[in-house]
Design an enzyme around this catalytic site. Structure first.
Site, PDB file in Angstrom:
ATOM      1  N   SER A  93       0.837  -1.206   0.000  1.00 45.47           N
ATOM      2  CA  SER A  93       0.000   0.000   0.000  1.00 45.47           C
ATOM      3  C   SER A  93       0.866   1.249   0.000  1.00 45.47           C
ATOM      4  O   SER A  93       1.972   1.258   0.561  1.00 45.47           O
ATOM      5  CB  SER A  93      -0.867  -0.019   1.265  1.00 45.47           C
ATOM      6  N   TYR A 136      -2.259  -1.435  10.809  1.00 44.81           N
ATOM      7  CA  TYR A 136      -2.513  -1.950   9.454  1.00 44.81           C
ATOM      8  C   TYR A 136      -1.337  -1.608   8.539  1.00 44.81           C
ATOM      9  O   TYR A 136      -0.778  -2.477   7.861  1.00 44.81           O
ATOM     10  CB  TYR A 136      -3.821  -1.370   8.871  1.00 44.81           C
ATOM     11  N   LYS A 155       1.863  -3.919   6.434  1.00 46.59           N
ATOM     12  CA  LYS A 155       2.326  -3.854   5.032  1.00 46.59           C
ATOM     13  C   LYS A 155       3.837  -3.619   5.002  1.00 46.59           C
ATOM     14  O   LYS A 155       4.565  -4.247   4.226  1.00 46.59           O
ATOM     15  CB  LYS A 155       1.600  -2.724   4.284  1.00 46.59           C
TER      16      LYS A 155
HETATM   17  P1  NAD Z   1     -10.935  -7.236   0.723  1.00 44.44           P
HETATM   18  O1  NAD Z   1     -11.195  -7.271   2.182  1.00 44.44           O
HETATM   19  O2  NAD Z   1     -12.094  -6.990  -0.182  1.00 44.44           O
HETATM   20  O3  NAD Z   1     -10.230  -8.600   0.257  1.00 44.44           O
HETATM   21  C1  NAD Z   1      -9.393  -9.341   1.098  1.00 44.44           C
HETATM   22  C2  NAD Z   1      -9.852 -10.792   1.008  1.00 44.44           C
HETATM   23  O4  NAD Z   1      -8.986 -11.569   1.827  1.00 44.44           O
HETATM   24  C3  NAD Z   1     -11.271 -10.998   1.516  1.00 44.44           C
HETATM   25  O5  NAD Z   1     -11.982 -11.787   0.597  1.00 44.44           O
HETATM   26  C4  NAD Z   1     -11.088 -11.740   2.847  1.00 44.44           C
HETATM   27  O6  NAD Z   1     -12.166 -12.594   3.109  1.00 44.44           O
HETATM   28  C5  NAD Z   1      -9.773 -12.466   2.604  1.00 44.44           C
HETATM   29  N1  NAD Z   1      -8.988 -12.759   3.824  1.00 44.44           N
HETATM   30  C6  NAD Z   1      -8.641 -11.908   4.816  1.00 44.44           C
HETATM   31  N2  NAD Z   1      -7.902 -12.558   5.730  1.00 44.44           N
HETATM   32  C7  NAD Z   1      -7.765 -13.843   5.298  1.00 44.44           C
HETATM   33  C8  NAD Z   1      -7.116 -14.980   5.807  1.00 44.44           C
HETATM   34  N3  NAD Z   1      -6.468 -14.964   6.983  1.00 44.44           N
HETATM   35  N4  NAD Z   1      -7.167 -16.123   5.090  1.00 44.44           N
HETATM   36  C9  NAD Z   1      -7.828 -16.177   3.900  1.00 44.44           C
HETATM   37  N5  NAD Z   1      -8.471 -15.121   3.386  1.00 44.44           N
HETATM   38  C10 NAD Z   1      -8.449 -13.955   4.072  1.00 44.44           C
HETATM   39  O7  NAD Z   1      -9.789  -6.163   0.480  1.00 44.44           O
HETATM   40  P2  NAD Z   1      -9.240  -5.562  -0.882  1.00 44.44           P
HETATM   41  O8  NAD Z   1      -9.627  -4.133  -0.923  1.00 44.44           O
HETATM   42  O9  NAD Z   1      -9.563  -6.439  -2.011  1.00 44.44           O
HETATM   43  O10 NAD Z   1      -7.675  -5.601  -0.578  1.00 44.44           O
HETATM   44  C11 NAD Z   1      -6.867  -6.687  -0.986  1.00 44.44           C
HETATM   45  C12 NAD Z   1      -5.453  -6.475  -0.462  1.00 44.44           C
HETATM   46  O11 NAD Z   1      -4.967  -5.220  -0.953  1.00 44.44           O
HETATM   47  C13 NAD Z   1      -5.359  -6.392   1.054  1.00 44.44           C
HETATM   48  O12 NAD Z   1      -4.159  -7.027   1.459  1.00 44.44           O
HETATM   49  C14 NAD Z   1      -5.286  -4.911   1.333  1.00 44.44           C
HETATM   50  O13 NAD Z   1      -4.618  -4.611   2.519  1.00 44.44           O
HETATM   51  C15 NAD Z   1      -4.500  -4.426   0.121  1.00 44.44           C
HETATM   52  N6  NAD Z   1      -4.748  -3.011  -0.182  1.00 44.44           N
HETATM   53  C16 NAD Z   1      -6.036  -2.584  -0.373  1.00 44.44           C
HETATM   54  C17 NAD Z   1      -6.278  -1.245  -0.635  1.00 44.44           C
HETATM   55  C18 NAD Z   1      -7.687  -0.745  -0.839  1.00 44.44           C
HETATM   56  O14 NAD Z   1      -7.896   0.464  -0.807  1.00 44.44           O
HETATM   57  N7  NAD Z   1      -8.687  -1.582  -1.055  1.00 44.44           N
HETATM   58  C19 NAD Z   1      -5.211  -0.344  -0.702  1.00 44.44           C
HETATM   59  C20 NAD Z   1      -3.910  -0.813  -0.501  1.00 44.44           C
HETATM   60  C21 NAD Z   1      -3.692  -2.159  -0.246  1.00 44.44           C
HETATM   61  C1  UD1 Z   2      -7.281   4.792   3.662  1.00 41.06           C
HETATM   62  C2  UD1 Z   2      -6.336   4.320   4.723  1.00 41.06           C
HETATM   63  C3  UD1 Z   2      -5.065   3.810   4.084  1.00 41.06           C
HETATM   64  C4  UD1 Z   2      -5.391   2.728   3.061  1.00 41.06           C
HETATM   65  C5  UD1 Z   2      -6.372   3.334   2.045  1.00 41.06           C
HETATM   66  C6  UD1 Z   2      -6.796   2.357   1.000  1.00 41.06           C
HETATM   67  C7  UD1 Z   2      -6.927   5.740   6.658  1.00 41.06           C
HETATM   68  C8  UD1 Z   2      -6.453   6.807   7.586  1.00 41.06           C
HETATM   69  N1  UD1 Z   2      -6.083   5.404   5.655  1.00 41.06           N
HETATM   70  O1  UD1 Z   2      -6.647   5.818   2.968  1.00 41.06           O
HETATM   71  O2  UD1 Z   2      -4.203   3.289   5.062  1.00 41.06           O
HETATM   72  O3  UD1 Z   2      -4.221   2.281   2.412  1.00 41.06           O
HETATM   73  O4  UD1 Z   2      -7.535   3.772   2.739  1.00 41.06           O
HETATM   74  O5  UD1 Z   2      -7.543   1.339   1.595  1.00 41.06           O
HETATM   75  O6  UD1 Z   2      -8.003   5.171   6.834  1.00 41.06           O
HETATM   76  N2  UD1 Z   2     -13.076  10.798   3.306  1.00 41.06           N
HETATM   77  C9  UD1 Z   2     -14.115  11.652   3.659  1.00 41.06           C
HETATM   78  N3  UD1 Z   2     -15.250  11.116   4.164  1.00 41.06           N
HETATM   79  C10 UD1 Z   2     -15.414   9.772   4.332  1.00 41.06           C
HETATM   80  C11 UD1 Z   2     -14.368   8.905   3.960  1.00 41.06           C
HETATM   81  C12 UD1 Z   2     -13.195   9.452   3.460  1.00 41.06           C
HETATM   82  O7  UD1 Z   2     -13.982  12.855   3.518  1.00 41.06           O
HETATM   83  O8  UD1 Z   2     -16.487   9.348   4.825  1.00 41.06           O
HETATM   84  C13 UD1 Z   2     -11.843  11.381   2.765  1.00 41.06           C
HETATM   85  C14 UD1 Z   2     -10.610  11.070   3.576  1.00 41.06           C
HETATM   86  O9  UD1 Z   2     -10.382  12.077   4.515  1.00 41.06           O
HETATM   87  C15 UD1 Z   2      -9.538  11.027   2.489  1.00 41.06           C
HETATM   88  C16 UD1 Z   2     -10.273  10.605   1.233  1.00 41.06           C
HETATM   89  O10 UD1 Z   2     -11.657  10.811   1.490  1.00 41.06           O
HETATM   90  O11 UD1 Z   2      -9.055  12.291   2.278  1.00 41.06           O
HETATM   91  C17 UD1 Z   2     -10.040   9.146   0.894  1.00 41.06           C
HETATM   92  O12 UD1 Z   2     -10.328   8.394   2.061  1.00 41.06           O
HETATM   93  P1  UD1 Z   2     -10.236   6.796   2.090  1.00 41.06           P
HETATM   94  O13 UD1 Z   2     -11.051   6.249   0.992  1.00 41.06           O
HETATM   95  O14 UD1 Z   2     -10.561   6.370   3.487  1.00 41.06           O
HETATM   96  O15 UD1 Z   2      -8.717   6.499   1.742  1.00 41.06           O
HETATM   97  P2  UD1 Z   2      -7.375   7.058   2.444  1.00 41.06           P
HETATM   98  O16 UD1 Z   2      -7.663   7.920   3.589  1.00 41.06           O
HETATM   99  O17 UD1 Z   2      -6.524   7.604   1.376  1.00 41.06           O
END
Ligand code: NAD
Ligand code: UD1
Length: 339
Positions: free
Chosen positions: A124, A148, A152
């Site tokens: 991330s 969290y 990472k």
């Molecule tokens: P998500 O929660 O939709 O998907 C994660 C999946 O992993 C889910 O289906 C969950 O059931 C499964 N899971 C969790 N723990 C598990 C375990 N111990 N064993 C087996 N399965 C397990 O999340 P996502 O948004 O698809 O994110 C996927 C990955 O990307 C995560 O590692 C997350 O931290 C990373 N990531 C996500 C974002 C974002 O904004 N969505 C940003 C940066 C990094």
């Molecule tokens: C969040 C996580 C970050 C993670 C990323 C992707 C936090 C502090 N950080 O980032 O670690 O990698 O998601 O999963 O949670 N916002 C509003 N109102 C809302 C929700 C969000 O104004 O109800 C704003 C936030 O202040 C931010 C932007 O929207 O400026 C995006 O927010 P969000 O989607 O939560 O992502 P990040 O904060 O970038």
């Protein structure tokens, strides 16, 4: 040979499974469904018209992983499985360290046992912490403010140590910026449990009338309109980056590299609200509220390394991201739960 996708029923994993299947890969999913539902695999089959093997298995379950590796010829792993809610991680750090870190260590150990040494890891942008923007892969990482984010960072370090110990490993660390949007079919998308923490799912639930109002977290930041700036990326573009990373690991094995997966463009919260209203014709009821603790004013990627080394480019714009989010929300007002 197959690709093992941990967390393949989740938001990013499901979109990546679609791209893998469309590209002709055999796909095996390992998910414990703690933040997803098995129905997602049916939707993936519906979109691709291809079969997908699903195992209901926790990545901390060594015997379960061994069964997956013994029943399939896994050539590489794309590792999405993990917990990702920042606020929850500060309340339940042990759960986060156990699930994300212990889970990854168990997975790596089983991969080693089966001589599968190729992995693409979901990292991330949060690992950059307080660095100047745009973020670049050469920056020092790890100044992270929550458990969290630390999981990472630690997993990136663990993978670095694994590579140093045995440079037959091929490792790609993909640092995602802010994924939003959904598959254009409207069949798969983001379906968080309860009240969403992230901006886009919150907006779409306000637009569909499930939540009354969005609170914009802070209107007094030192940005063009006072609201925070982020690098939003379409989830299908993000999914495609994983295929580019797999190709790179094949053409240049025995390497470890980190890549920023973002567009390089920063949009404010108000930009997102306006773009959503334009793309969907839906009004988003919002108010400006207090800042959220831990939020950085602005960050976005320098995606040059992914563009040049992986040959990957984001192709979808903010309009597409909003339109596709709304299609999934409209078609699935209750998410994957049956109405
Ligand atoms: P998500 O929660 O939709 O998907 C994660 C999946 O992993 C889910 O289906 C969950 O059931 C499964 N899971 C969790 N723990 C598990 C375990 N111990 N064993 C087996 N399965 C397990 O999340 P996502 O948004 O698809 O994110 C996927 C990955 O990307 C995560 O590692 C997350 O931290 C990373 N990531 C996500 C974002 C974002 O904004 N969505 C940003 C940066 C990094
Ligand atoms: C969040 C996580 C970050 C993670 C990323 C992707 C936090 C502090 N950080 O980032 O670690 O990698 O998601 O999963 O949670 N916002 C509003 N109102 C809302 C929700 C969000 O104004 O109800 C704003 C936030 O202040 C931010 C932007 O929207 O400026 C995006 O927010 P969000 O989607 O939560 O992502 P990040 O904060 O970038």
């Amino acid at each position: 040979m197959a690709i093992l996708v941990t967390g393949g029923a989740g938001y990013i994993g499901s979109h990546t499974c679609v791209e893998l299947l469309n590209a002709g890969y055999e796909v095996v999913v390992c998910d414990n469904y703690c933040n997803s539902v098995p129905e997602v695999l049916e939707r993936i089959k519906q979109i691709t018209n291809k079969n997908i093997a699903g195992y209901d298995c926790d990545i901390r379950n060594r015997a379960g992983l061994e069964k997956i590796f013994s029943e399939n010829s896994i050539e590489a792993v794309i590792h999405f499985a993990g917990l990702k809610a920042v606020g929850e991680s500060t309340r339940e750090p042990i759960m986060y360290y156990d699930n994300n870190i212990s889970g990854t260590v168990t997975l790596l150990d089983v991969m080693k046992e089966y001589n599968c040494k190729s992995i693409v890891f979901s990292s991330s942008a949060t690992v950059y912490g307080n660095n100047p923007i745009p973020y670049e892969e050469t920056m020092v990482t790890g100044d992270v403010s929550n458990p969290y984010g630390r999981t990472k960072h630690f997993i990136e370090q663990i993978l670095g140590d694994v590579y140093v110990s045995d440079n037959e490993w091929s490792i790609s660390l993909l640092r995602y910026f802010n994924p939003i949007g959904a598959h254009e079919s409207g069949l798969i998308g983001e379906d968080p449990n309860g009240i969403p923490n992230n901006l886009m799912p919150y907006i779409s639930r306000v637009a569909i009338g499930k939540l009354p109002q969005l609170t914009v977290f802070g209107g007094d930041y030192d940005t063009k309109d006072g609201t925070c700036i982020r690098d939003y990326i379409h989830v299908v573009d993000l999914a495609k980056a994983h295929l580019c990373a797999l190709n790179k690991l094949k053409s240049d094995p025995h390497s470890i590299d980190a890549y920023n997966i973002g567009t390089g463009i920063g949009y404010s919260v108000l930009d997102i609200i306006n773009a959503f209203e334009d793309a969907t014709g839906q009004k988003v009821n919002y108010k400006i509220g207090e800042r959220r603790a831990g939020d950085l004013p602005a960050f976005y990627a320098n995606p040059k390394k992914a563009n040049e080394v992986l040959g990957w480019h984001a192709e979808r714009n903010l309009h597409d991201m909003c339109e596709d989010t709304w299609r999934f929300q409209k078609n699935n007002p209750n998410g994957y739960k049956k109405d």
